[in-house]
Design a protein around this motif. Structure first.
Motif, mmCIF file in Angstrom:
data_model
loop_
_atom_site.group_PDB
_atom_site.id
_atom_site.type_symbol
_atom_site.label_atom_id
_atom_site.label_comp_id
_atom_site.label_asym_id
_atom_site.label_seq_id
_atom_site.Cartn_x
_atom_site.Cartn_y
_atom_site.Cartn_z
ATOM 1 N N ARG A 241 38.222 34.519 48.325
ATOM 2 C CA ARG A 241 37.850 35.706 47.496
ATOM 3 C C ARG A 241 36.846 35.353 46.692
ATOM 4 N N SER A 250 36.570 39.164 41.808
ATOM 5 C CA SER A 250 37.706 40.338 41.759
ATOM 6 C C SER A 250 39.025 39.888 41.202
ATOM 7 N N LYS A 251 39.779 40.890 41.227
ATOM 8 C CA LYS A 251 41.066 40.700 40.682
ATOM 9 C C LYS A 251 41.820 39.537 41.250
ATOM 10 N N GLY A 252 41.720 39.479 42.654
ATOM 11 C CA GLY A 252 42.611 38.760 43.558
ATOM 12 C C GLY A 252 42.040 37.091 43.035
ATOM 13 N N TYR A 253 40.806 36.961 43.101
ATOM 14 C CA TYR A 253 40.048 35.800 42.845
ATOM 15 C C TYR A 253 40.448 35.190 41.311
ATOM 16 N N ARG A 254 40.422 36.245 40.095
ATOM 17 C CA ARG A 254 40.716 35.728 39.220
ATOM 18 C C ARG A 254 42.277 35.327 38.915
ATOM 19 N N ASP A 255 43.280 36.062 39.464
ATOM 20 C CA ASP A 255 44.741 35.668 39.688
ATOM 21 C C ASP A 255 44.954 34.533 40.352
ATOM 22 N N LYS A 257 42.607 31.871 40.494
ATOM 23 C CA LYS A 257 42.205 30.987 39.581
ATOM 24 C C LYS A 257 43.286 30.653 38.367
ATOM 25 N N ARG A 258 43.904 31.874 38.105
ATOM 26 C CA ARG A 258 44.681 31.753 36.617
ATOM 27 C C ARG A 258 46.128 30.876 37.197
#
Ligand SMILES: [Zn+2]
Length: 389
Positions: A241, A250-255, A257-258
């Protein structure tokens, strides 16, 4: 025995940050980051100038005094910089100078340096985590809240009490997105009864610590291994992502990563916990400790296992030094050169380094054989002068 002041300890607490305070902290960090990057720039210029300095011209320096002057001039010239408190701005210059001095020392000692020409890296907006330092005149604690210079007020989650008045505080955000305040407090030694025992410690990848006394050997904990599969999953997800250059994530990438950051945090917490428990036992049972002055060897491009070993050794060494200081025990740091080549029995030096796979040290001079890491642990003791060599 009377207690005496010896050093400093850090006490970290979670912070509750209002949206107003968050905006103020981020603005403060933006200004400090600019100053850091300006320090990098000035140091690089001085470095480049000195390397091809024409005869008869004076060497240029970018030491703390020059950088302080740079800050004074920049604050006079730029209103937006003046809007921020001068305390964290002066502190980031101190931090830069320390980081630069350490890098120069590592270059001179030919230790692995993760920086080009011993130059600290610029702090990039999207990558560098905010970290602000305040000396005594830059903060106060009132009604349980932390007041920073510049009118920033933060709610501290006092999970435990502060044992004394703090001398400084670092306010920072971790990779998970949580904010913390880490207070520095002067500590007093808590002397322990003498034991008549000494211990030598060698660090390694298989066993974190091999010692001159078997019950204190510390096997490699499996925290990292258990998390490795989950970590690999999140990293694959992040790779899939990954946003194109210049595009927002994207939100998926940030999730993903978190989640990765959270897992790293959990592993680090477990590692520190194991390290502290072990250090406590070692310090309680020994008057003096000789330990290899380990520096991470596997900086980049290496296996997860080696990286995990590096991190575990680092945390364990730190815990041991801190615990030793707290209880007034002598911790001798032994230079790692040749510790695997010397014979602890007769102190003869082998002609060649032992290949990593070879687990037994056999001395060609006196013929004594012993497990490789045990031999090294004994060499630490001898080098530190804790047993007659
Ligand atoms: Zn020997």
């Amino acid at each position: 025995m009377s207690a005496e002041e010896t050093g400093h300890a850090r006490y970290a607490y979670r912070l509750r940050v209002s949206s107003t305070a968050l905006a103020a902290l981020e603005a403060e960090w933006g200004r400090c980051r600019w100053i850091w990057n300006e320090c990098v720039h000035q140091s690089r210029q001085a470095h480049v100038f000195n390397r091809s300095r024409p005869d008869g011209t004076e060497k240029r320096t970018a030491g703390p005094a020059q950088l302080d002057r740079m800050l004074t001039q920049a604050r006079a010239a730029m209103g937006w910089l003046r809007e921020g408190s001068s305390v964290p701005q002066q502190q980031i210059i101190r931090d830069f100078a320390k980081s630069r001095a350490k890098a120069i020392k590592d270059v001179k000692a030919k230790l692995p340096v993760n920086r080009r020409a011993g130059m600290p890296k610029p702090k990039k907006k999207r990558e560098a985590l905010p970290s602000l330092n305040y000396t005594r005149r830059g903060f106060r604690i009132k009604d349980g809240r932390l007041h920073l210079a510049g009118g920033i007020v933060l709610t501290v989650v006092w999970s435990r009490g502060l044992p004394a008045d703090p001398t400084s505080v670092r306010v920072y955000r971790d990779s998970v997105g949580h904010w913390y305040a880490s207070f520095v407090v002067a500590t007093e030694t808590q002397p322990l009864p003498a034991t008549g025992n000494v211990i030598g410690i060698d660090w390694g990848v298989r066993e974190i610590a091999t010692t001159t006394s078997d019950p204190y050997d510390l096997p490699h904990p499996q925290h990292g291994k258990n998390a490795a599969a989950a970590l690999a999953k999140y990293q694959r997800r992040m790779a899939r992502r990954k946003p194109p250059k210049g595009k927002p994530a994207s939100k998926g990438y940030r999730d993903a990563k978190r989640q990765t950051a959270k897992l790293h945090r959990k592993v680090a917490d477990q590692r520190n916990d194991t390290a502290r428990k072990w250090a406590k036992t070692v310090v309680r049972d020994h008057d003096a400790i000789a330990v290899e002055d380990f520096r991470p060897k596997f900086l980049a491009r290496t296996t997860m296992a080696k990286k995990a070993a590096d991190a575990a050794i680092g945390a364990t060494k730190r815990a041991l030094i801190e615990m030793g200081r707290k209880h007034g025990r002598a911790v001798h740091l032994v230079h790692p050169a040749h510790t695997t080549m010397d014979c602890a029995h007769c102190m003869a030096r082998a002609k060649h380094a032992l290949p990593l796979g070879m687990r037994t040290y056999t001395c060609t001079a006196c013929g004594v054989s012993s497990p490789r890491d045990k031999n090294s642990a004994h060499v630490m003791l001898i080098r530190a002068g804790l047993v007659p060599g």
